[in-house]
Design an enzyme around this catalytic site. Sequence first.
Site, PDB file in Angstrom:
ATOM      1  N   TRP A 200       0.839  -1.192   0.000  1.00  0.00           N
ATOM      2  CA  TRP A 200       0.000   0.000   0.000  1.00  0.00           C
ATOM      3  C   TRP A 200       0.889   1.263   0.000  1.00  0.00           C
ATOM      4  CZ3 TRP A 200      -0.393   3.907   3.774  1.00  0.00           C
ATOM      5  CH2 TRP A 200      -1.395   4.860   3.513  1.00  0.00           C
ATOM      6  N   ASP A 367     -15.990  11.885  -2.122  1.00  0.00           N
ATOM      7  CA  ASP A 367     -15.397  10.587  -1.778  1.00  0.00           C
ATOM      8  C   ASP A 367     -16.188   9.923  -0.648  1.00  0.00           C
ATOM      9  OD1 ASP A 367     -13.024   8.670  -0.925  1.00  0.00           O
ATOM     10  OD2 ASP A 367     -12.396   9.582  -2.805  1.00  0.00           O
ATOM     11  N   ASP A 479     -14.214   1.926  -5.249  1.00  0.00           N
ATOM     12  CA  ASP A 479     -13.120   1.567  -4.343  1.00  0.00           C
ATOM     13  C   ASP A 479     -13.263   0.123  -3.870  1.00  0.00           C
ATOM     14  OD1 ASP A 479     -10.903   1.957  -2.734  1.00  0.00           O
ATOM     15  OD2 ASP A 479     -11.704   3.717  -1.710  1.00  0.00           O
ATOM     16  N   ASP A 549      -2.554   5.521  -3.182  1.00  0.00           N
ATOM     17  CA  ASP A 549      -2.963   6.463  -2.138  1.00  0.00           C
ATOM     18  C   ASP A 549      -1.823   7.387  -1.744  1.00  0.00           C
ATOM     19  OD1 ASP A 549      -5.601   6.014  -1.817  1.00  0.00           O
ATOM     20  OD2 ASP A 549      -5.416   4.659  -0.114  1.00  0.00           O
TER      21      ASP A 549
HETATM   22  C1  DGJ Z   1      -9.038   4.400  -0.323  1.00  0.00           C
HETATM   23  C2  DGJ Z   1      -8.854   5.218  -1.570  1.00  0.00           C
HETATM   24  O1  DGJ Z   1      -7.700   4.841  -2.227  1.00  0.00           O
HETATM   25  C3  DGJ Z   1      -8.836   6.685  -1.169  1.00  0.00           C
HETATM   26  O2  DGJ Z   1      -8.572   7.470  -2.289  1.00  0.00           O
HETATM   27  C4  DGJ Z   1     -10.151   7.035  -0.546  1.00  0.00           C
HETATM   28  O3  DGJ Z   1     -11.173   6.913  -1.498  1.00  0.00           O
HETATM   29  C5  DGJ Z   1     -10.407   6.139   0.639  1.00  0.00           C
HETATM   30  N1  DGJ Z   1     -10.267   4.754   0.318  1.00  0.00           N
HETATM   31  C6  DGJ Z   1     -11.777   6.372   1.203  1.00  0.00           C
HETATM   32  O4  DGJ Z   1     -12.112   5.485   2.164  1.00  0.00           O
END
Ligand code: DGJ
Length: 739
Positions: A200, A367, A479, A549
């Site tokens: 991650w 989001d 997501d 992320d």
């Molecule tokens: C993980 C995603 O990669 C982020 O951009 C965001 O949308 C969060 N989840 C929200 O929980």
Amino acid sequence: MNIIFHEQTRTFHLYNDEISYIMTVLPSGHMGQLYFGKAIRDREDFSHLLEDTFRITASYLSEEQNTMSLEHLKQEYPVYGTTDYREPAVEVIQANGSHLSNLQYSGYRITDGKPKLSGLPATYTEDDSEAKTLTITLKDPLTGLAAELLYTIFAGGGALARSVHFINQGTEILHLGRAMSLALDLPDCNYEWLQFSGVWARERHLKTRSLEPGIVSVGSLRGASSHEHNPFIILKRPHTDENQGEAIGFSLIYSGNFLAQAEVDNQDVTRILLGIHPDTFDWKLEPGADFQTPEAVMVYSSLGLNHLSQTFHRLYQKRLARGYWRDRPRPILINNWEATYFDFTEDRLVTIAGKAKECGVELFVLDDGWFGARRNDSAGLGDWYANKELLPNGISGLSRRIEALGMKFGLWFEPEMVNEDSDLYRAHPDWILRTPGRSASLGRHQHVLDYSRKEVVDYIYEMMAKLLREARISYIKWDMNRYITECYSAALPSDRQGEVFHRYILGVYDLYDRLTREFPHVLFESCASGGARFDPGLLYYAPQGWTSDDSDAIERLKIQYGTSYCYPISCMGSHVSAVPNHQVFRSTPLYTRANVAYFGTFGYELDLNKLTADEQEEVKQQIAFMKEYRELFQFGVFYRLRSPFEDNYTSWMVVSPDQKTAIVGWYKTLNHVNVPFTRVRLQGLAPDLCYHLEDSSLSFYGDELMNAGLITSDSMCGELTGKRPSCDFDSRLFILKAY
Ligand code: DGJ
């Protein structure tokens, strides 16, 4: 492009201007692999490429055929056992416990174009003249299992698409314990293996090692293609670099558990296998039933890694991605996640959107956090209706306010998941994947819905479609924030539990398929805790994906550079975020954050109201710049020039198809004093065209820029930067235009 079958020698030759792929029916009736590489002229007889000899320790098929040891023959689709001790492409289990099979050549078919793969994403043609497909049928005389090997060669480029379709034409129940999409036996092992691995917030970092006897593999058993490894590997010759030399790339169009493997045997033959990971896979084939593997694509390049990547980029951008957005420049968006996390109200969102609109942003994306009882990440998933405390006018009301500002509205979903604290879970606690008698583990406080069940997918579809029908939603971020363990479906019998991981992914594809069909103008962006499902499977439905992320510009250099080996720039979600950065707490200049994010689908991930007036002005200029050049960034030809995996400097560039415009991105990680001069040799320009370097008085010919190079040293660039002092995390864009 053509596919020729030589009747006399029972040899197939698939070729176009770049590649040849040659295979033959072996005397034993198995399919043998003879050649994959640069295009060679056709001939009736390629049997000299068949290397067989008696080897002292070999097991062989019969006394009459004592050179026929499958261990020592290069095969097309090797089975388990029967004289081959290497790992097979397929393993079939009979009711009597036997794991052997004997797939014998039985016939072939050549068709124009490319057939669709039912329920699975795959490359496609828009016109039959774009490709030819060869289907070779193999049959096991004992069990009646038929395996159709599909090969598609395209009119242009070094790509070959492969998959396998199994049909149980016998009378007994069979189990596929392994069914790889692709096997390739290469005559030697003088290769380096490149994989794209991480975790991650550090996805798709390039890792390289030499092949040695034994097995090298990457894969996923997480139910998703994963942050850890990508279903993409490259074999390159040791001297191959970005711009010259041989390389072969292997990519699996699939989003679930996968295995990519190279086995070097005792005679230095390299066997590549690519497909669904055989651990956790067991597919029951009743008489008459069939099974289609995902598609794998292999690309051969004799012109280095940039050429290999560009072949993947073209194919995946034009003939894997689909729909309204495929060829359209992508909207510049603002996403509220890093601006607010869960802490927002309707008014606060509109304030963020308002400032963004003033700066030129085109799409506002709401989001996580807008639905059900979601006030943090422990509740609400599964309840896809607006939280009226936060959004009193619902999603329709908010989307109307955003559209009234002159922007489009986008929304986040995580359709595959459920929190225990949700109406959905309270109503259907049995809809999650969990093994009877075992604990059901949690990840981010959530469970995974059993998408192998149609009624679950139907239910989520109805909830999402209702919202999409009611509100004005132009974009969806889809997501997926946890992996799958304890994989078991309450709806399937015990002898079908080995199918659940794959059926789950088929359910995901089914939901994507239904939504993209009903809402063809909605732009989908895939996401999975950043880049945990950044794979070609999802590119078929969602033409862009959230790359990671980690939004720090310097971290993104490696992530985007690594991602570019397989995936086109037009599919990489890349945003400018606030400083100090929320993942690594680093502060980088605003211009560097933009200079990295331009090479993707550009956007912002912060509250622009919090920037100074000067910074807001800079943002306006960035957006105006991106609007001018986004077609070039997103649909130009991309070249890697200098690798962040090797150096303090990174450089890449895009060139317009007519070679008249190019933009070079140049990035420095740490600043040093009294340093050597730097220059970078450009690629893909027209040698005879004279390019003017924008914002300077300088012009250079293409041949000069590609051979002597573009000087990037500070002394030279003063003119471009207004003598901005050099600093850590510095960067520049060089815009070159030929008139
Ligand atoms: C993980 C995603 O990669 C982020 O951009 C965001 O949308 C969060 N989840 C929200 O929980």
